[in-house]
Design a protein around this motif. Structure first.
Motif, PDB file in Angstrom:
ATOM      1  N   LYS A   1     -61.099   7.307  78.980  1.00 59.01           N
ATOM      2  CA  LYS A   1     -60.952   6.858  77.597  1.00 59.01           C
ATOM      3  C   LYS A   1     -59.675   6.035  77.421  1.00 59.01           C
ATOM      4  CE  LYS A   1     -64.559   9.083  75.856  1.00 59.01           C
ATOM      5  NZ  LYS A   1     -65.682   8.424  75.179  1.00 59.01           N
ATOM      6  N   ILE A   2     -59.654   5.230  76.377  1.00 57.52           N
ATOM      7  CA  ILE A   2     -58.505   4.396  76.038  1.00 57.52           C
ATOM      8  C   ILE A   2     -57.475   5.234  75.284  1.00 57.52           C
ATOM      9  CG2 ILE A   2     -57.752   2.387  74.695  1.00 57.52           C
ATOM     10  CD1 ILE A   2     -60.772   1.440  75.002  1.00 57.52           C
ATOM     11  N   VAL A   3     -56.207   5.121  75.659  1.00 58.44           N
ATOM     12  CA  VAL A   3     -55.130   5.785  74.930  1.00 58.44           C
ATOM     13  C   VAL A   3     -54.079   4.748  74.541  1.00 58.44           C
ATOM     14  CG1 VAL A   3     -53.284   7.507  74.984  1.00 58.44           C
ATOM     15  CG2 VAL A   3     -55.474   7.998  76.089  1.00 58.44           C
ATOM     16  N   GLY A   4     -53.839   4.651  73.229  1.00 61.43           N
ATOM     17  CA  GLY A   4     -52.800   3.767  72.720  1.00 61.43           C
ATOM     18  C   GLY A   4     -51.741   4.573  72.009  1.00 61.43           C
ATOM     19  N   ILE A   5     -50.538   4.001  71.899  1.00 61.33           N
ATOM     20  CA  ILE A   5     -49.443   4.706  71.244  1.00 61.33           C
ATOM     21  C   ILE A   5     -48.617   3.744  70.403  1.00 61.33           C
ATOM     22  CG2 ILE A   5     -47.952   4.475  73.288  1.00 61.33           C
ATOM     23  CD1 ILE A   5     -46.755   7.242  72.510  1.00 61.33           C
ATOM     24  N   SER A   6     -48.169   4.217  69.253  1.00 56.16           N
ATOM     25  CA  SER A   6     -47.309   3.418  68.381  1.00 56.16           C
ATOM     26  C   SER A   6     -45.908   3.318  68.973  1.00 56.16           C
ATOM     27  CB  SER A   6     -47.211   4.058  66.992  1.00 56.16           C
ATOM     28  OG  SER A   6     -48.470   4.150  66.383  1.00 56.16           O
ATOM     29  N   THR A   7     -45.313   2.141  68.910  1.00 52.41           N
ATOM     30  CA  THR A   7     -43.925   1.964  69.345  1.00 52.41           C
ATOM     31  C   THR A   7     -43.164   1.175  68.287  1.00 52.41           C
ATOM     32  OG1 THR A   7     -44.246  -0.143  70.534  1.00 52.41           O
ATOM     33  CG2 THR A   7     -44.686   1.901  71.760  1.00 52.41           C
ATOM     34  N   HIS A   8     -41.877   1.505  68.163  1.00 47.89           N
ATOM     35  CA  HIS A   8     -41.023   0.875  67.157  1.00 47.89           C
ATOM     36  C   HIS A   8     -39.770   0.271  67.778  1.00 47.89           C
ATOM     37  CE1 HIS A   8     -43.746   3.353  64.881  1.00 47.89           C
ATOM     38  NE2 HIS A   8     -43.188   4.440  65.348  1.00 47.89           N
ATOM     39  N   THR A   9     -39.555   0.527  69.065  1.00 45.58           N
ATOM     40  CA  THR A   9     -38.398  -0.009  69.781  1.00 45.58           C
ATOM     41  C   THR A   9     -38.829  -0.382  71.189  1.00 45.58           C
ATOM     42  OG1 THR A   9     -37.685   2.090  70.769  1.00 45.58           O
ATOM     43  CG2 THR A   9     -36.885   1.605  68.540  1.00 45.58           C
ATOM     44  N   ILE A  10     -38.021  -1.222  71.831  1.00 47.11           N
ATOM     45  CA  ILE A  10     -38.357  -1.632  73.187  1.00 47.11           C
ATOM     46  C   ILE A  10     -38.231  -0.455  74.153  1.00 47.11           C
ATOM     47  CG2 ILE A  10     -36.036  -2.396  73.847  1.00 47.11           C
ATOM     48  CD1 ILE A  10     -39.409  -4.082  74.755  1.00 47.11           C
ATOM     49  N   VAL A  11     -37.367   0.493  73.859  1.00 51.56           N
ATOM     50  CA  VAL A  11     -37.245   1.688  74.705  1.00 51.56           C
ATOM     51  C   VAL A  11     -38.551   2.478  74.681  1.00 51.56           C
ATOM     52  CG1 VAL A  11     -36.056   3.904  74.990  1.00 51.56           C
ATOM     53  CG2 VAL A  11     -34.745   1.855  74.422  1.00 51.56           C
ATOM     54  N   GLN A  12     -39.126   2.628  73.498  1.00 56.15           N
ATOM     55  CA  GLN A  12     -40.414   3.328  73.382  1.00 56.15           C
ATOM     56  C   GLN A  12     -41.523   2.554  74.081  1.00 56.15           C
ATOM     57  OE1 GLN A  12     -40.881   3.787  69.146  1.00 56.15           O
ATOM     58  NE2 GLN A  12     -39.492   5.543  69.031  1.00 56.15           N
ATOM     59  N   ALA A  13     -41.495   1.241  73.989  1.00 53.57           N
ATOM     60  CA  ALA A  13     -42.514   0.414  74.643  1.00 53.57           C
ATOM     61  C   ALA A  13     -42.428   0.551  76.158  1.00 53.57           C
ATOM     62  CB  ALA A  13     -42.337  -1.051  74.236  1.00 53.57           C
ATOM     63  N   ARG A  14     -41.216   0.527  76.688  1.00 55.38           N
ATOM     64  CA  ARG A  14     -41.036   0.690  78.134  1.00 55.38           C
ATOM     65  C   ARG A  14     -41.538   2.058  78.589  1.00 55.38           C
ATOM     66  NH1 ARG A  14     -34.886  -1.238  77.537  1.00 55.38           N
ATOM     67  NH2 ARG A  14     -35.164  -3.506  77.587  1.00 55.38           N
ATOM     68  N   GLU A  15     -41.221   3.088  77.812  1.00 49.66           N
ATOM     69  CA  GLU A  15     -41.639   4.444  78.152  1.00 49.66           C
ATOM     70  C   GLU A  15     -43.158   4.573  78.124  1.00 49.66           C
ATOM     71  OE1 GLU A  15     -41.082   8.476  79.226  1.00 49.66           O
ATOM     72  OE2 GLU A  15     -39.775   6.718  79.290  1.00 49.66           O
ATOM     73  N   ALA A  16     -43.791   3.987  77.108  1.00 48.47           N
ATOM     74  CA  ALA A  16     -45.253   4.030  77.002  1.00 48.47           C
ATOM     75  C   ALA A  16     -45.893   3.362  78.212  1.00 48.47           C
ATOM     76  CB  ALA A  16     -45.705   3.342  75.719  1.00 48.47           C
ATOM     77  N   GLN A  17     -45.339   2.244  78.633  1.00 50.02           N
ATOM     78  CA  GLN A  17     -45.868   1.543  79.801  1.00 50.02           C
ATOM     79  C   GLN A  17     -45.704   2.389  81.059  1.00 50.02           C
ATOM     80  OE1 GLN A  17     -45.793  -2.905  80.408  1.00 50.02           O
ATOM     81  NE2 GLN A  17     -44.071  -2.360  81.705  1.00 50.02           N
ATOM     82  N   ARG A  18     -44.537   3.018  81.208  1.00 57.68           N
ATOM     83  CA  ARG A  18     -44.288   3.887  82.372  1.00 57.68           C
ATOM     84  C   ARG A  18     -45.239   5.074  82.411  1.00 57.68           C
ATOM     85  NH1 ARG A  18     -38.771   3.075  81.609  1.00 57.68           N
ATOM     86  NH2 ARG A  18     -38.669   4.895  80.260  1.00 57.68           N
ATOM     87  N   GLU A  19     -45.539   5.622  81.221  1.00 54.77           N
ATOM     88  CA  GLU A  19     -46.374   6.820  81.152  1.00 54.77           C
ATOM     89  C   GLU A  19     -47.870   6.517  81.232  1.00 54.77           C
ATOM     90  OE1 GLU A  19     -45.283   9.073  77.727  1.00 54.77           O
ATOM     91  OE2 GLU A  19     -43.359   9.716  78.604  1.00 54.77           O
ATOM     92  N   GLY A  20     -48.219   5.237  81.286  1.00 50.02           N
ATOM     93  CA  GLY A  20     -49.612   4.882  81.519  1.00 50.02           C
ATOM     94  C   GLY A  20     -50.457   4.639  80.287  1.00 50.02           C
ATOM     95  N   ALA A  21     -49.826   4.274  79.166  1.00 47.45           N
ATOM     96  CA  ALA A  21     -50.608   3.910  77.977  1.00 47.45           C
ATOM     97  C   ALA A  21     -51.483   2.704  78.300  1.00 47.45           C
ATOM     98  CB  ALA A  21     -49.681   3.577  76.806  1.00 47.45           C
ATOM     99  N   ASP A  22     -52.676   2.674  77.723  1.00 49.42           N
ATOM    100  CA  ASP A  22     -53.563   1.516  77.925  1.00 49.42           C
ATOM    101  C   ASP A  22     -53.153   0.352  77.035  1.00 49.42           C
ATOM    102  OD1 ASP A  22     -55.339   2.695  79.850  1.00 49.42           O
ATOM    103  OD2 ASP A  22     -56.084   3.957  78.240  1.00 49.42           O
ATOM    104  N   TYR A  23     -52.564   0.658  75.893  1.00 46.52           N
ATOM    105  CA  TYR A  23     -52.018  -0.376  75.011  1.00 46.52           C
ATOM    106  C   TYR A  23     -50.979   0.260  74.112  1.00 46.52           C
ATOM    107  CZ  TYR A  23     -54.518   1.339  70.855  1.00 46.52           C
ATOM    108  OH  TYR A  23     -54.947   2.106  69.797  1.00 46.52           O
ATOM    109  N   ILE A  24     -50.153  -0.558  73.482  1.00 49.43           N
ATOM    110  CA  ILE A  24     -49.212  -0.070  72.475  1.00 49.43           C
ATOM    111  C   ILE A  24     -49.402  -0.865  71.192  1.00 49.43           C
ATOM    112  CG2 ILE A  24     -47.474   0.702  74.131  1.00 49.43           C
ATOM    113  CD1 ILE A  24     -45.912  -1.909  73.494  1.00 49.43           C
TER     114      ILE A  24
END
Length: 231
Positions: A118-141
């Motif tokens: 399944k697709i998992v996306g996550i909300s991000t509000h800072t570049i630190v959160q975006a980097r973390e989401a990418q590292r943790e394997g989010a399909d999109y932010i």
């Protein structure tokens, strides 16, 4: 083709063809002017590529019933269906994916509930959160809120600079969100946001089909103009 293969193919298609996904519409029953299922049908008719059902206060049993109706309609129209926040509802309704916030369960826990196809996306509000989401394997932010939005008035706008930073640095798909309308859409496009998540500007419109179509048309035209520049 078995069900597991179909589900895996949906995710693979999403990731491979994300550049073709332009319009992501968020629907909340407490905001709509029309019945919620009529609103869903209208945004699909107008050209939405992805629909998210976001119900922060609805009881689980009611939410599940509604989510199953969304699944039927989106499956028939081949529109991707995302459930906001509640992983168990996403699983039971067989949604195509789940969208979580920074204060919700993490990506790993979400995948254990809804499945790895399944697709998992996550909300991000800072570049630190975006980097973390990418590292943790989010399909999109999602990136935002770009502008002030009454839908999430507790979150301050992050502005266009964050969107530009994501465009430069993040390699997974991203969706610009927050206060986007037909007046400021070009600012988003020029900052690098080619997929937009819209809520109030569409579902609170008196002419949902036409408004959805107007957003989709602008997104397609912008995409075509970029391609022509690279020819």
């Amino acid at each position: 083709m078995n069900q597991q293969l179909i589900k895996t193919t949906i995710k693979q298609d999403f990731l491979r063809d994300f550049s073709d996904i332009k319009l992501y519409v968020i629907i909340s029953s407490n905001l709509v002017k029309k019945p919620v299922l009529t609103t869903l049908e209208d945004v699909i008719q107008g050209g939405a590529d992805i629909v998210q059902l976001r119900e922060k206060t609805m009881p689980d049993s009611t939410f599940l019933t509604l989510a199953k109706e969304f699944k039927k309609i989106t499956f028939q129209s081949k529109t991707l269906f995302i459930v906001n926040d509640r992983a168990e509802i996403a699983k039971k309704a067989d949604a195509d994916g789940l969208h979580i916030g920074q204060s919700d369960i993490n990506i790993s826990a979400a995948r254990k509930i809804i499945g790895y196809s399944k697709i998992v996306g996550i909300s991000t509000h800072t570049i630190v959160q975006a980097r973390e989401a990418q590292r943790e394997g989010a399909d999109y932010i999602s990136v935002g809120p770009i502008f002030y939005t009454g839908t999430k008035d507790y979150e301050p706008p992050v502005g266009l600079d964050y969107l530009k930073q994501v465009k430069r640095e993040i390699t997974i798909p991203f969706v610009a969100i927050g206060g986007i309308n037909l007046e400021n859409i070009n600012d988003i496009l020029n900052a690098g946001g080619s997929c937009l998540a819209i809520c109030s500007a569409i579902i609170c419109s008196d002419t949902i089909v036409q408004t959805t179509r107007s957003f989709k048309t602008q997104l397609i035209q912008y995409s075509l103009s970029l391609k022509s520049k690279h020819l």
